[in-house]
Design a protein around this motif. Structure first.
Motif, short mmCIF file in Angstrom:
data_model
loop_
_atom_site.label_atom_id
_atom_site.label_comp_id
_atom_site.label_asym_id
_atom_site.label_seq_id
_atom_site.Cartn_x
_atom_site.Cartn_y
_atom_site.Cartn_z
N ASP A 115 -4.62 -40.47 -23.38
CA ASP A 115 -4.70 -39.03 -23.70
C ASP A 115 -6.09 -38.59 -24.14
O ASP A 115 -6.50 -37.46 -23.89
CB ASP A 115 -3.63 -38.65 -24.74
CG ASP A 115 -3.72 -39.52 -25.99
OD1 ASP A 115 -4.10 -40.70 -25.85
OD2 ASP A 115 -3.43 -39.01 -27.09
N ARG A 116 -6.87 -39.50 -24.78
CA ARG A 116 -8.22 -39.11 -25.23
C ARG A 116 -9.30 -39.67 -24.32
O ARG A 116 -10.29 -39.02 -24.03
CB ARG A 116 -8.46 -39.60 -26.65
CG ARG A 116 -7.63 -38.80 -27.64
CD ARG A 116 -7.75 -39.40 -29.01
NE ARG A 116 -7.37 -38.43 -30.01
CZ ARG A 116 -6.77 -38.77 -31.15
NH1 ARG A 116 -6.52 -40.04 -31.41
NH2 ARG A 116 -6.45 -37.85 -32.03
N ARG A 172 -10.58 -37.72 -16.83
CA ARG A 172 -9.26 -37.07 -16.73
C ARG A 172 -9.30 -35.92 -15.74
O ARG A 172 -8.36 -35.75 -14.95
CB ARG A 172 -8.78 -36.57 -18.10
CG ARG A 172 -8.32 -37.69 -19.03
CD ARG A 172 -7.69 -37.12 -20.29
NE ARG A 172 -6.48 -36.37 -19.98
CZ ARG A 172 -5.26 -36.92 -19.93
NH1 ARG A 172 -5.09 -38.18 -20.19
NH2 ARG A 172 -4.22 -36.16 -19.62
N THR A 232 1.87 -42.89 -18.58
CA THR A 232 1.43 -41.50 -18.43
C THR A 232 0.29 -41.44 -17.42
O THR A 232 -0.85 -41.14 -17.77
CB THR A 232 0.94 -40.96 -19.80
OG1 THR A 232 -0.05 -41.89 -20.30
CG2 THR A 232 2.07 -40.85 -20.78
#
Lengths: 280, 151
Positions: free
Chosen positions: A139-140, A126, A254
């Protein structure tokens, strides 16, 4: 390390865990053993106990991608996804069961960074280099699922028969959570035995890659039409194969700064895939 | 563990560790260094051999997996009468530079022409897509495949 040839699928399954690792084609496992990503005291060789071959829509989990890509009985999306996978050398050994369970290509994970999937507290991709990574469910862990056939089987609504149960291929996969970092819901002592693949009216698999062969999908799009309903599934866009409810669901993605381009590619491939399916 | 392997028509025995690749056993235990060890990840195809007639990367197959199956390496291609036609074509077309990828490409090409004696340009590219060459730019390799197909 021991090399074991079990007598039956049940014997194979029950011996797994506690350092016993299942070996089918070996194309993913052998380099991971060499790199220390998988530790094994015992290799349980599945070739002689897991079904192989195709019979009236049922695929043995030990069937190789090379066998599937040329089988005229199978839906086009699955054949195209197999043919677009890896190289001829890998498709001749790699099995469909193993392909569904292959590990991510995320280099942080492969290089054993203490990342979220390895049980750590963050996803290095990320913040770091993530051009090949996810635009959904990221997201993780932002890794991207590498399997082309998995996306095709998801769009086709395939079901899996394991040594314990029958389940839709969609339920094979899960996003990692704080308590459980696995990307599949398969139990440690559970083996995929067969796949049941419905026959669609039409289906297709399209794949964007850095070169025209022997590359993992930047984005793969499978589309399968059953009557008035068309199902879409994507490879290379999330830590697991990703079912796309409809084309506009791409607007809920996203992306990371480095993966925004994948949304554009996915839009284009979804449009092309839908346009290529013959209507009744 | 001791395993028996059928390599180039010969029954050979080797004492191996269960995790040893077929490539390692061919090169280091059976004295067959023709198959090359380059990436050890299945990416480059330098270690291509035939397993029951199918093209595989020997670095991704454990020797134990190959027990009871027929292995053909580049050493098994040439006959008593000299070079295999694919080897002769590679030499004649100038398709060999450093030579590291050559054994894999020769085995891959022999496998292609066995199944498809007159491949199209696209079929050649697809068949050779798992073999990387860092010297030639592939043009002379494709020439060699076409030359071998014509012989």
């Amino acid at each position: 390390m021991k090399f074991v040839r079990p007598e039956s699928p049940e014997a194979a399954a029950s011996s797994l865990g506690n350092g016993s690792v299942a070996l089918a084609g070996g194309t993913d496992l052998v380099p991971m053993l060499r790199d220390g990503l998988v530790q094994a005291d015992e290799l349980v060789f599945l070739r002689d106990v897991v079904p192989r071959g195709v019979q009236s829509g049922r695929i043995g989990a030990g069937t190789t991608l090379a066998e599937l890509e040329v089988d005229p009985e199978l839906p086009q999306a699955l054949r195209e996804a197999c043919a677009a996978s890896a190289s001829p050398q890998l498709r001749s050994m790699g099995t469909i069961g193993g392909n569904l369970l292959q590990a991510t290509r995320c280099w942080y994970w492969r290089l054993r960074f203490p990342c979220y999937l390895h049980g750590g507290d963050r996803c290095h991709a990320r913040q770091g280099t993530h051009r090949e990574h996810a635009i959904f469910g990221n997201d993780r862990c932002a890794s991207a699922h590498p399997s082309d056939p998995a996306a095709a089987l998801l769009a086709l609504g395939a079901r899996l028969q394991t040594t314990r149960r029958e389940l839709p291929v969609a339920d094979l996969y899960r996003l990692p959570t704080e308590e459980n970092r696995n990307l599949t819901a398969l139990e440690r002592d559970e083996l995929i035995l067969e796949l049941d693949v419905p026959t669609p009216d039409a289906s297709v698999y399209l794949k964007a890659m850095d070169r025209r062969a022997w590359s993992f999908a930047l984005v793969g799009v499978a589309a399968a039409r059953f009557g008035a309903e068309t199902r879409l599934a994507l490879a290379g866009v999330a830590p697991v194969p990703w079912l796309l409810e409809n084309p506009s669901a791409l607007e809920q993605s996203t992306p990371l700064p480095g993966t925004a381009y994948k949304v554009e590619i996915a839009r284009a491939l979804v449009r092309r895939a839908l346009a290529s399916l013959p209507t009744t | 563990m001791r395993i028996e392997l059928d390599v180039n028509g010969e029954q050979l025995e080797a004492d191996v560790w269960a995790g040893e690749s077929l490539l390692y056993v061919l090169r280091e235990r059976l004295g067959l260094p023709g198959s090359k060890n380059a990436c050890e990840q299945g990416e480059c195809g330098s270690c291509s051999v035939l397993l029951d007639g199918e093209l595989v990367c020997a670095c991704l197959v454990l020797a134990a997996q190959a027990e009871g199956h027929e292995v053909v390496t580049v050493e098994g291609l040439a006959g008593a009468e000299g070079l295999h036609p694919v080897q002769a074509a590679f030499a004649r077309a100038g398709a060999v530079q450093c030579g590291f990828c050559t054994p894999g490409l020769v085995v891959t090409t022999a496998h292609l022409l066995e199944r498809n004696p007159d491949p199209s340009e696209d079929e050649i590219r697809e068949a050779l897509s798992g073999n990387l060459c860092r010297c030639t730019g592939y043009a002379k390799i494709f020439d060699a495949v076409k030359l071998a197909a014509g012989t």
